[in-house]
Structures are given as C-alpha cells and as structure tokens.
Motif scaffolding. Structure first.
Motif, PDB file in Angstrom:
ATOM      1  N   CYS A   1       0.843  -1.196   0.000  1.00  0.00           N
ATOM      2  CA  CYS A   1       0.000   0.000   0.000  1.00  0.00           C
ATOM      3  C   CYS A   1       0.874   1.241   0.000  1.00  0.00           C
ATOM      4  O   CYS A   1       1.971   1.230   0.554  1.00  0.00           O
ATOM      5  N   PHE A   2       0.373   2.315  -0.621  1.00  0.00           N
ATOM      6  CA  PHE A   2       1.029   3.613  -0.471  1.00  0.00           C
ATOM      7  C   PHE A   2       0.023   4.728  -0.681  1.00  0.00           C
ATOM      8  O   PHE A   2      -1.024   4.544  -1.315  1.00  0.00           O
ATOM      9  N   PHE A   3       0.340   5.904  -0.103  1.00  0.00           N
ATOM     10  CA  PHE A   3      -0.470   7.101  -0.304  1.00  0.00           C
ATOM     11  C   PHE A   3       0.370   8.326  -0.003  1.00  0.00           C
ATOM     12  O   PHE A   3       1.431   8.249   0.606  1.00  0.00           O
ATOM     13  N   ASN A   4      -0.106   9.482  -0.449  1.00  0.00           N
ATOM     14  CA  ASN A   4       0.569  10.744  -0.213  1.00  0.00           C
ATOM     15  C   ASN A   4       0.114  11.298   1.126  1.00  0.00           C
ATOM     16  O   ASN A   4      -1.089  11.486   1.347  1.00  0.00           O
ATOM     17  N   VAL A   5       1.078  11.565   2.031  1.00  0.00           N
ATOM     18  CA  VAL A   5       0.727  12.003   3.378  1.00  0.00           C
ATOM     19  C   VAL A   5       0.218  13.443   3.425  1.00  0.00           C
ATOM     20  O   VAL A   5      -0.461  13.811   4.381  1.00  0.00           O
ATOM     21  N   GLU A   6       0.535  14.242   2.429  1.00  0.00           N
ATOM     22  CA  GLU A   6       0.049  15.627   2.402  1.00  0.00           C
ATOM     23  C   GLU A   6      -1.344  15.713   1.791  1.00  0.00           C
ATOM     24  O   GLU A   6      -2.237  16.330   2.346  1.00  0.00           O
ATOM     25  N   ALA A   7      -1.517  15.093   0.634  1.00  0.00           N
ATOM     26  CA  ALA A   7      -2.801  15.197  -0.074  1.00  0.00           C
ATOM     27  C   ALA A   7      -3.820  14.165   0.405  1.00  0.00           C
ATOM     28  O   ALA A   7      -5.011  14.458   0.479  1.00  0.00           O
ATOM     29  N   PHE A   8      -3.360  12.961   0.709  1.00  0.00           N
ATOM     30  CA  PHE A   8      -4.226  11.818   1.052  1.00  0.00           C
ATOM     31  C   PHE A   8      -5.458  11.788   0.141  1.00  0.00           C
ATOM     32  O   PHE A   8      -6.593  11.686   0.573  1.00  0.00           O
ATOM     33  N   ASP A   9      -5.187  11.888  -1.161  1.00  0.00           N
ATOM     34  CA  ASP A   9      -6.258  11.914  -2.151  1.00  0.00           C
ATOM     35  C   ASP A   9      -6.625  10.541  -2.702  1.00  0.00           C
ATOM     36  O   ASP A   9      -7.707  10.338  -3.226  1.00  0.00           O
ATOM     37  N   PHE A  10      -5.711   9.597  -2.592  1.00  0.00           N
ATOM     38  CA  PHE A  10      -5.984   8.219  -2.981  1.00  0.00           C
ATOM     39  C   PHE A  10      -4.983   7.319  -2.281  1.00  0.00           C
ATOM     40  O   PHE A  10      -3.972   7.777  -1.752  1.00  0.00           O
ATOM     41  N   CYS A  11      -5.260   6.034  -2.285  1.00  0.00           N
ATOM     42  CA  CYS A  11      -4.289   5.056  -1.819  1.00  0.00           C
ATOM     43  C   CYS A  11      -4.289   3.912  -2.813  1.00  0.00           C
ATOM     44  O   CYS A  11      -5.313   3.600  -3.407  1.00  0.00           O
ATOM     45  N   ASP A  12      -3.151   3.352  -3.045  1.00  0.00           N
ATOM     46  CA  ASP A  12      -3.021   2.169  -3.892  1.00  0.00           C
ATOM     47  C   ASP A  12      -2.811   0.975  -2.974  1.00  0.00           C
ATOM     48  O   ASP A  12      -1.967   1.023  -2.070  1.00  0.00           O
ATOM     49  N   ILE A  13      -3.575  -0.082  -3.223  1.00  0.00           N
ATOM     50  CA  ILE A  13      -3.503  -1.272  -2.383  1.00  0.00           C
ATOM     51  C   ILE A  13      -3.403  -2.498  -3.279  1.00  0.00           C
ATOM     52  O   ILE A  13      -4.175  -2.636  -4.238  1.00  0.00           O
ATOM     53  N   LYS A  14      -2.466  -3.376  -2.975  1.00  0.00           N
ATOM     54  CA  LYS A  14      -2.350  -4.621  -3.729  1.00  0.00           C
ATOM     55  C   LYS A  14      -3.465  -5.574  -3.335  1.00  0.00           C
ATOM     56  O   LYS A  14      -3.857  -5.651  -2.182  1.00  0.00           O
ATOM     57  N   CYS A  15      -3.941  -6.287  -4.331  1.00  0.00           N
ATOM     58  CA  CYS A  15      -4.942  -7.327  -4.111  1.00  0.00           C
ATOM     59  C   CYS A  15      -4.881  -8.257  -5.321  1.00  0.00           C
ATOM     60  O   CYS A  15      -4.149  -8.009  -6.269  1.00  0.00           O
ATOM     61  N   SER A  16      -5.661  -9.289  -5.295  1.00  0.00           N
ATOM     62  CA  SER A  16      -5.674 -10.200  -6.438  1.00  0.00           C
ATOM     63  C   SER A  16      -6.381  -9.527  -7.612  1.00  0.00           C
ATOM     64  O   SER A  16      -7.206  -8.629  -7.422  1.00  0.00           O
ATOM     65  N   PRO A  17      -6.082  -9.952  -8.846  1.00  0.00           N
ATOM     66  CA  PRO A  17      -6.783  -9.387 -10.003  1.00  0.00           C
ATOM     67  C   PRO A  17      -8.300  -9.554  -9.903  1.00  0.00           C
ATOM     68  O   PRO A  17      -9.055  -8.662 -10.299  1.00  0.00           O
ATOM     69  N   GLU A  18      -8.730 -10.672  -9.336  1.00  0.00           N
ATOM     70  CA  GLU A  18     -10.179 -10.908  -9.188  1.00  0.00           C
ATOM     71  C   GLU A  18     -10.798  -9.918  -8.206  1.00  0.00           C
ATOM     72  O   GLU A  18     -11.878  -9.369  -8.461  1.00  0.00           O
ATOM     73  N   GLU A  19     -10.130  -9.704  -7.075  1.00  0.00           N
ATOM     74  CA  GLU A  19     -10.629  -8.738  -6.094  1.00  0.00           C
ATOM     75  C   GLU A  19     -10.634  -7.333  -6.674  1.00  0.00           C
ATOM     76  O   GLU A  19     -11.564  -6.559  -6.442  1.00  0.00           O
ATOM     77  N   SER A  20      -9.596  -7.007  -7.435  1.00  0.00           N
ATOM     78  CA  SER A  20      -9.501  -5.692  -8.060  1.00  0.00           C
ATOM     79  C   SER A  20     -10.707  -5.442  -8.957  1.00  0.00           C
ATOM     80  O   SER A  20     -11.365  -4.406  -8.867  1.00  0.00           O
ATOM     81  N   GLN A  21     -11.009  -6.396  -9.820  1.00  0.00           N
ATOM     82  CA  GLN A  21     -12.140  -6.228 -10.731  1.00  0.00           C
ATOM     83  C   GLN A  21     -13.464  -6.165  -9.984  1.00  0.00           C
ATOM     84  O   GLN A  21     -14.333  -5.353 -10.300  1.00  0.00           O
ATOM     85  N   GLN A  22     -13.616  -6.993  -8.971  1.00  0.00           N
ATOM     86  CA  GLN A  22     -14.844  -7.000  -8.180  1.00  0.00           C
ATOM     87  C   GLN A  22     -15.063  -5.647  -7.496  1.00  0.00           C
ATOM     88  O   GLN A  22     -16.169  -5.101  -7.521  1.00  0.00           O
ATOM     89  N   LEU A  23     -14.020  -5.093  -6.910  1.00  0.00           N
ATOM     90  CA  LEU A  23     -14.139  -3.789  -6.243  1.00  0.00           C
ATOM     91  C   LEU A  23     -14.430  -2.669  -7.239  1.00  0.00           C
ATOM     92  O   LEU A  23     -15.226  -1.775  -6.965  1.00  0.00           O
ATOM     93  N   GLN A  24     -13.798  -2.726  -8.416  1.00  0.00           N
ATOM     94  CA  GLN A  24     -14.054  -1.718  -9.445  1.00  0.00           C
ATOM     95  C   GLN A  24     -15.494  -1.789  -9.933  1.00  0.00           C
ATOM     96  O   GLN A  24     -16.123  -0.758 -10.190  1.00  0.00           O
ATOM     97  N   ASP A  25     -16.010  -2.992 -10.063  1.00  0.00           N
ATOM     98  CA  ASP A  25     -17.395  -3.171 -10.515  1.00  0.00           C
ATOM     99  C   ASP A  25     -18.390  -2.693  -9.462  1.00  0.00           C
ATOM    100  O   ASP A  25     -19.471  -2.235  -9.790  1.00  0.00           O
ATOM    101  N   GLN A  26     -18.011  -2.800  -8.210  1.00  0.00           N
ATOM    102  CA  GLN A  26     -18.924  -2.515  -7.113  1.00  0.00           C
ATOM    103  C   GLN A  26     -18.936  -1.057  -6.674  1.00  0.00           C
ATOM    104  O   GLN A  26     -19.983  -0.538  -6.274  1.00  0.00           O
ATOM    105  N   TYR A  27     -17.789  -0.353  -6.745  1.00  0.00           N
ATOM    106  CA  TYR A  27     -17.695   0.990  -6.177  1.00  0.00           C
ATOM    107  C   TYR A  27     -17.197   2.022  -7.180  1.00  0.00           C
ATOM    108  O   TYR A  27     -16.266   1.761  -7.936  1.00  0.00           O
ATOM    109  N   GLU A  28     -17.787   3.203  -7.131  1.00  0.00           N
ATOM    110  CA  GLU A  28     -17.408   4.311  -8.006  1.00  0.00           C
ATOM    111  C   GLU A  28     -15.986   4.797  -7.772  1.00  0.00           C
ATOM    112  O   GLU A  28     -15.287   5.145  -8.705  1.00  0.00           O
TER     113      GLU A  28
END
Length: 98
Positions: free
Chosen positions: A44-71
C-alpha cells in the motif's frame, strides 16, 4: 477514514513497516509518498500531504470486483499490473454502483 486511522490500520498487519523512500524525487508529491510493506514487499502507499488516494495490492479478481462494485475504485496503475491492485479515492465516497 482519515489518514491517521488508515496508517494505523496498515501498521496493524503482521510485520508491516512504513517508509518514505522517494526523498530524492523531483516532484514534491512523490517525495510525500508513504509506503507500507511486509518483508520489503509493498502492499500500500499514499501521499501524506494530499491523502487523495491510496493504492492497495490485491488479487486481479478482487480488483475487478471492487471496481465493478464501487465508483471510487479504479485500477492501481502505480503498482505491478499483473499482480492486481486498486487505487481508491479517499475524497470520493465509496458508494455502490447502480
């Protein structure tokens, strides 16, 4: 979730450590990236000043499921695309897609 709570959650994972490895980066945004890892593998990583997004590792299946589920969830282009990851907007409510 605020930055402090999210940081504490990341550090609560077994053997998790944090560091800011880009102190020599040209862009201020990159210098402020806080990276979390376990056994020197980023998860995981994020910008401590902006905290505008975070990148998190997950499986490709979880990634697609989360993208399909949330804006506010997009592909995590900043990490290895073959492993799977998501970029989650911290400024957008994670509302379900209709």
């Amino acid at each position: 979730m605020d930055l402090k709570t999210f940081r504490n959650r990341c550090l609560s994972l077994g053997q998790a450590t944090e560091k800011m490895p880009f102190d020599k980066a040209k862009a201020d945004y990159d210098k402020n990236l806080l990276v979390f890892s376990v056994l020197d593998k980023w998860f995981c990583f994020f910008n401590v000043e902006a905290f505008d997004f975070c990148d998190i590792k997950c499986s490709p299946e979880e990634s697609q499921q989360l993208q399909d589920q949330y804006e506010g969830v997009k592909p995590g282009y900043h990490m290895n695309k073959n492993i799977g990851s998501v970029s989650i907007s911290t400024r957008m409510l994670l509302t379900p897609k209709f």
